[in-house]
Design an enzyme around this catalytic site. Structure first.
Site, PDB file in Angstrom:
ATOM      1  N   GLU A  65       0.848  -1.194   0.000  1.00 42.42           N
ATOM      2  CA  GLU A  65       0.000   0.000   0.000  1.00 42.42           C
ATOM      3  C   GLU A  65       0.886   1.248   0.000  1.00 42.42           C
ATOM      4  O   GLU A  65       2.115   1.134   0.100  1.00 42.42           O
ATOM      5  CB  GLU A  65      -0.905   0.011   1.243  1.00 42.42           C
ATOM      6  N   ALA A 103       2.382   1.038   3.409  1.00 41.80           N
ATOM      7  CA  ALA A 103       2.651  -0.295   3.959  1.00 41.80           C
ATOM      8  C   ALA A 103       3.217  -1.174   2.855  1.00 41.80           C
ATOM      9  O   ALA A 103       2.545  -1.446   1.867  1.00 41.80           O
ATOM     10  CB  ALA A 103       1.374  -0.923   4.520  1.00 41.80           C
ATOM     11  N   THR A 153       1.688  -6.017  -9.257  1.00 40.78           N
ATOM     12  CA  THR A 153       2.099  -6.636 -10.512  1.00 40.78           C
ATOM     13  C   THR A 153       0.949  -7.432 -11.129  1.00 40.78           C
ATOM     14  O   THR A 153       0.268  -8.197 -10.452  1.00 40.78           O
ATOM     15  CB  THR A 153       3.300  -7.568 -10.276  1.00 40.78           C
ATOM     16  N   GLU A 185       9.932  -7.584  -3.401  1.00 39.74           N
ATOM     17  CA  GLU A 185      10.117  -8.799  -2.597  1.00 39.74           C
ATOM     18  C   GLU A 185      10.951  -8.499  -1.338  1.00 39.74           C
ATOM     19  O   GLU A 185      11.657  -9.355  -0.826  1.00 39.74           O
ATOM     20  CB  GLU A 185      10.773  -9.909  -3.410  1.00 39.74           C
ATOM     21  N   SER A 236      16.554  -4.135  -0.082  1.00 40.04           N
ATOM     22  CA  SER A 236      17.849  -4.587   0.426  1.00 40.04           C
ATOM     23  C   SER A 236      17.972  -4.308   1.924  1.00 40.04           C
ATOM     24  O   SER A 236      18.568  -5.106   2.671  1.00 40.04           O
ATOM     25  CB  SER A 236      18.985  -3.880  -0.320  1.00 40.04           C
TER      26      SER A 236
END
Length: 385
Positions: free
Chosen positions: A124, A127, A155, A364, A367
């Protein structure tokens, strides 16, 4: 999968990418879309379901097998992998990790065949890496749940047939608890998709915002059924750990392509009447990239073995994703440097990959999030308040 069968899959995917996809890379970049003929070939080759268990129509690859396939997929534009990445990855794994048998039987065969494209609706505006501030809410109303909120950078949402929506079902509990996941099919009243995002790179891989305005879904849409209430974060964490290894492997494949492009250019580009491959400073750039690529490949294969064995499904994926996403950025930067002025020009592969590679350090889990995961796993309770 039998090793010879796996090799057949890898060989066919490698041939498909080099003969069909690589020649279309500039078209994909210009059109911001993957040609339908390539999409159809991906479906027929089983690429929409390579991680989905065989009982549901997929190939059922282990993670060690999957990362070897992802090495091949990384050789070309990330838009190819994005077509079916969510089905095999974070969206499909929502069902594999947390779905009921009825939900798996209904949806997984459709995901594996490519009949259905799924999206993972977690991020979000406020978030992403930290879902504790999730604003999307789901409230029980009789035999239905009512969802309100919005998602960002989702995606495949412009073409998704179903979105795995994460929402707060218990706002009274702190932190990452009180989150559940819902299957929200395309066309559900109150569900709408924003315009496609115009990104720095990875053209052909579509993302967009998702809006939920009093979206009503039946109780059966709760992933995991009644036992799935407030388990959404645990499910998401498992999906993301798997996804991190996949992304790391894609980064290795892209680094391999960038090394190839750099080596071929250095062999043929002449300066002062001789190829620049003779210059030791150019050799140093090539040597660093070859070393980075090989280090990343070894790390991914080792982390995949640990994941399959169940001995490390936290730190291993995080270290692989952290190192490889940063590594491919370094390799892309050196590739541009080896190409000189040509590397800064549109239409040159390394320029496009330089832009494409930047996103891998963000999705995902950034880093910085990977650093936190790795450090906390190493330090244990001493790293936590």
């Amino acid at each position: 999968m039998d090793p010879s069968d796996l090799q057949d899959v890898l060989d066919s995917v490698r041939d498909f990418i080099r003969t069909e996809v690589v020649p279309a890379e500039e078209q994909i970049e210009a059109d911001d879309a993957v040609p339908e003929r390539i999409v159809a070939q991906c479906r027929s080759m089983g690429l929409y379901g390579f991680t989905i268990p065989e009982q549901y129509g997929g190939l059922g690859l282990t993670v060690s097998e999957e990362v070897r396939l992802a090495f091949e997929l990384g050789w070309t534009t990330p838009a190819l992998r994005s077509l079916f990445g969510t089905n095999n990855g974070i969206a499909g794994h929502v069902l594999m990790e947390g779905g009921t048998e009825e939900q798996k039987a209904e949806w997984l065969p459709k995901l594996a065949s490519g009949e259905v494209t799924a999206s993972f609706g977690l991020t979000e505006a406020d978030a992403g890496s930290d879902p504790s501030s999730l604003a999307t809410r789901a409230v029980r109303d009789g035999d239905e749940w009512v969802l309100n909120g919005s998602k960002r950078y989702i995606t495949n949402s412009p073409v998704a047939d179903v979105i795995m929506v994460f929402a707060k079902t218990n706002p009274d509990v702190a932190g990452n608890r009180g989150i559940s996941t819902f299957l929200v099919p395309k066309g559900t009243p109150g569900l709408s998709i924003g315009p496609k995002d115009h990104k720095m790179g990875q053209f052909g891989a579509w993302t967009a915002d998702v809006y939920l305005d009093d979206v009503r879904v039946p109780a059966s849409a709760l992933v995991g059924g009644p036992d799935g209430v407030d388990t959404g974060f645990v499910t998401a964490a498992k999906c993301l750990a798997h996804g991190r290894l996949h992304i790391a492997a894609v980064c290795v494949g892209m680094a391999d392509r960038l090394v190839h492009e750099s080596v071929e250019f250095a062999k043929t580009r002449e300066q002062g009447g001789k190829p620049i491959a003779r210059f030791q400073l150019v050799q140093g750039l090539i040597a660093d990239s070859v070393t980075d690529h090989r280090a990343g490949r070894g790390l991914v294969l080792d982390a995949a073995r640990g994941f399959d064995a169940g001995t490390d499904r936290v730190s291993g994926p995080a270290t692989a994703k952290y190192f490889c996403s940063e590594m491919v950025g370094r390799v892309a930067d050196r590739a541009v440097q080896v190409h000189g002025g040509a590397g800064y020009m549109r239409g040159v592969t390394v320029e496009r990959f330089f832009r494409d590679a930047r996103l891998f350090r963000i999705y995902e889990g950034t880093s910085q999030i990977q650093q936190v995961i790795i450090a906390r796993d190493a330090l244990g309770k001493a790293a936590r308040a």
